[in-house]
Design a protein around this motif. Structure first.
Motif, PDB file in Angstrom:
ATOM      1  N   UNK A  97       0.836  -1.209   0.000  1.00 51.76           N
ATOM      2  CA  UNK A  97       0.000   0.000   0.000  1.00 51.76           C
ATOM      3  C   UNK A  97       0.870   1.257   0.000  1.00 51.76           C
ATOM      4  N   UNK A  98       1.921   1.240   0.806  1.00 48.47           N
ATOM      5  CA  UNK A  98       2.799   2.410   0.881  1.00 48.47           C
ATOM      6  C   UNK A  98       3.479   2.661  -0.459  1.00 48.47           C
ATOM      7  N   UNK A  99       3.929   1.588  -1.108  1.00 46.93           N
ATOM      8  CA  UNK A  99       4.640   1.743  -2.376  1.00 46.93           C
ATOM      9  C   UNK A  99       3.724   2.272  -3.475  1.00 46.93           C
ATOM     10  N   UNK A 100       2.454   1.907  -3.424  1.00 44.99           N
ATOM     11  CA  UNK A 100       1.499   2.311  -4.462  1.00 44.99           C
ATOM     12  C   UNK A 100       0.673   3.537  -4.067  1.00 44.99           C
ATOM     13  N   UNK A 101       0.980   4.133  -2.924  1.00 47.41           N
ATOM     14  CA  UNK A 101       0.262   5.336  -2.524  1.00 47.41           C
ATOM     15  C   UNK A 101      -1.192   5.100  -2.161  1.00 47.41           C
ATOM     16  N   UNK A 151      -5.223  -2.459  -9.046  1.00 40.73           N
ATOM     17  CA  UNK A 151      -4.040  -2.066  -9.808  1.00 40.73           C
ATOM     18  C   UNK A 151      -2.769  -2.609  -9.165  1.00 40.73           C
ATOM     19  N   UNK A 152      -2.744  -2.651  -7.833  1.00 38.90           N
ATOM     20  CA  UNK A 152      -1.556  -3.130  -7.118  1.00 38.90           C
ATOM     21  C   UNK A 152      -1.458  -4.655  -7.098  1.00 38.90           C
ATOM     22  N   UNK A 153      -2.594  -5.334  -6.938  1.00 37.01           N
ATOM     23  CA  UNK A 153      -2.595  -6.788  -6.767  1.00 37.01           C
ATOM     24  C   UNK A 153      -2.920  -7.554  -8.041  1.00 37.01           C
ATOM     25  N   UNK A 189     -15.133   2.885  -4.595  1.00 38.26           N
ATOM     26  CA  UNK A 189     -14.757   2.357  -5.912  1.00 38.26           C
ATOM     27  C   UNK A 189     -13.316   2.738  -6.242  1.00 38.26           C
ATOM     28  N   UNK A 190     -12.939   3.965  -5.946  1.00 38.29           N
ATOM     29  CA  UNK A 190     -11.591   4.430  -6.241  1.00 38.29           C
ATOM     30  C   UNK A 190     -10.551   3.638  -5.459  1.00 38.29           C
ATOM     31  N   UNK A 191     -10.803   3.397  -4.176  1.00 38.27           N
ATOM     32  CA  UNK A 191      -9.849   2.632  -3.374  1.00 38.27           C
ATOM     33  C   UNK A 191      -9.737   1.195  -3.873  1.00 38.27           C
ATOM     34  N   UNK A 192     -10.874   0.595  -4.259  1.00 41.78           N
ATOM     35  CA  UNK A 192     -10.833  -0.766  -4.795  1.00 41.78           C
ATOM     36  C   UNK A 192     -10.068  -0.811  -6.112  1.00 41.78           C
ATOM     37  N   UNK A 193     -10.244   0.216  -6.946  1.00 46.08           N
ATOM     38  CA  UNK A 193      -9.478   0.296  -8.194  1.00 46.08           C
ATOM     39  C   UNK A 193      -7.977   0.312  -7.900  1.00 46.08           C
ATOM     40  N   UNK A 194      -7.583   1.079  -6.879  1.00 44.71           N
ATOM     41  CA  UNK A 194      -6.164   1.161  -6.532  1.00 44.71           C
ATOM     42  C   UNK A 194      -5.632  -0.186  -6.044  1.00 44.71           C
ATOM     43  N   UNK A 195      -6.455  -0.891  -5.268  1.00 47.30           N
ATOM     44  CA  UNK A 195      -6.063  -2.220  -4.776  1.00 47.30           C
ATOM     45  C   UNK A 195      -5.870  -3.183  -5.944  1.00 47.30           C
TER      46      UNK A 195
END
Length: 289
Positions: free
Chosen positions: A98-102, A230-232, A222-228
């Motif tokens: 999470x830290x690496x992907x902001x 993108x990272x995973x 939705x935005x937070x899930x999109x970020x997750x």
């Protein structure tokens, strides 16, 4: 029956979730069968025919990683992927990701000794939360409200783990929630349902008695899930979010790679198993083209 429609469901036991998934996969016209640990040797040896995909639903974190790694090395795709399962099964790895992907996340420190726990709690300020890096249902999670709590935790832990083999742990800032947290179920890349888990206890786990209430998936969720994702990478996730009562900020607390859904689906009415089975069918169709 062809390899393109064969789906394995890797399980420890057939819980209500897995029974729903088997039925939903078969409703999609797929050939689905359970895979127990004792079946794994035959599968990776290729004696049972190559399946198109394996859904990993083992209860044990160790078994889930063990099975997914071996299936992937045998050329069988898994959902979720082994690397994803490993990250989701370690709260410390998640915090680093999470830290690496902001990705907004409570401030988290790794601690590899009792002294590092004491220092991290002092640095973050009290209350703070100490968690094992691996675990579910709120087990082993402790809130440190004053110095005596830290010493009591250290004394109890040291009596059970004198050599420190159960380190690291994570020390996390305490987020003052408004009486609930949020679980968003993600299938592929899509949030399919969100629930509040409401409790008078500071730990809002359903296994500890939290009440389930369906809520709409907001743009912020939705935005937070999109970020997750993108990272995973795309997968099947239970994304746990927490709102800071004082600021209104929404943070990702953790991501579960083996979310339970049968009991909550009975409450909120969303067919999670059906969404996942449809995603599997679409994925296999796309890969066959």
């Amino acid at each position: 029956m062809t390899a393109s429609d064969q789906v394995l469901l890797s399980v420890t036991m057939l819980r209500p979730e897995e029974k729903l998934l088997l039925a939903a996969l078969r409703d999609q016209g797929l050939t689905a069968r359970p895979l127990l640990m004792e079946d794994l040797a035959e599968t990776v040896a290729g004696h049972t025919g190559p399946p198109a995909l394996a859904l990993i639903r083992n209860l044990s974190h160790r078994d889930a990683i063990n099975v997914s790694r071996r299936l992937e090395h045998a050329g069988i795709p898994t959902l979720n992927r082994a690397a994803t399962i490993e990250t989701c099964n370690d709260k410390g790895l998640q915090a680093l990701l999470f830290a690496r992907h902001g990705i907004p996340h409570p401030t988290t420190r790794h601690a590899f000794s009792f002294d590092q726990v004491r220092k991290s709690v002092a640095d973050l300020g009290m209350p703070a939360v100490v968690k094992p890096v691996s675990g579910s249902w709120g087990r082993g999670v402790s809130k440190m409200t004053h110095a005596d709590c830290v010493e009591a935790w250290a004394a109890g832990r040291e009596s059970a783990d004198a050599t420190g083999k159960q380190f690291p742990v994570v020390v996390q800032e305490y987020i003052d929630k408004p009486g609930h947290d949020l679980r968003v179920v993600v299938v592929g890349r899509t949030p399919v349902v969100a629930i509040q888990r409401v409790s008078d206890d500071w730990r809002t786990n359903t296994h500890l008695g939290a009440e389930v209430r369906r809520v709409e998936v907001t743009p912020a969720m939705h935005d937070l899930c999109d970020q997750v994702v993108e990272a995973l990478g795309p997968g099947f996730y239970g994304v746990d979010l927490v709102e800071d009562r004082s600021t209104g900020a929404l943070l990702v607390l953790e991501v579960n790679a083996n979310p339970e859904f049968a009991r909550s689906s009975a409450r909120h009415g969303v067919n999670v198993a059906g969404h996942l089975a449809a995603y599997v069918a679409e994925t296999l169709t796309a890969s066959a083209v």
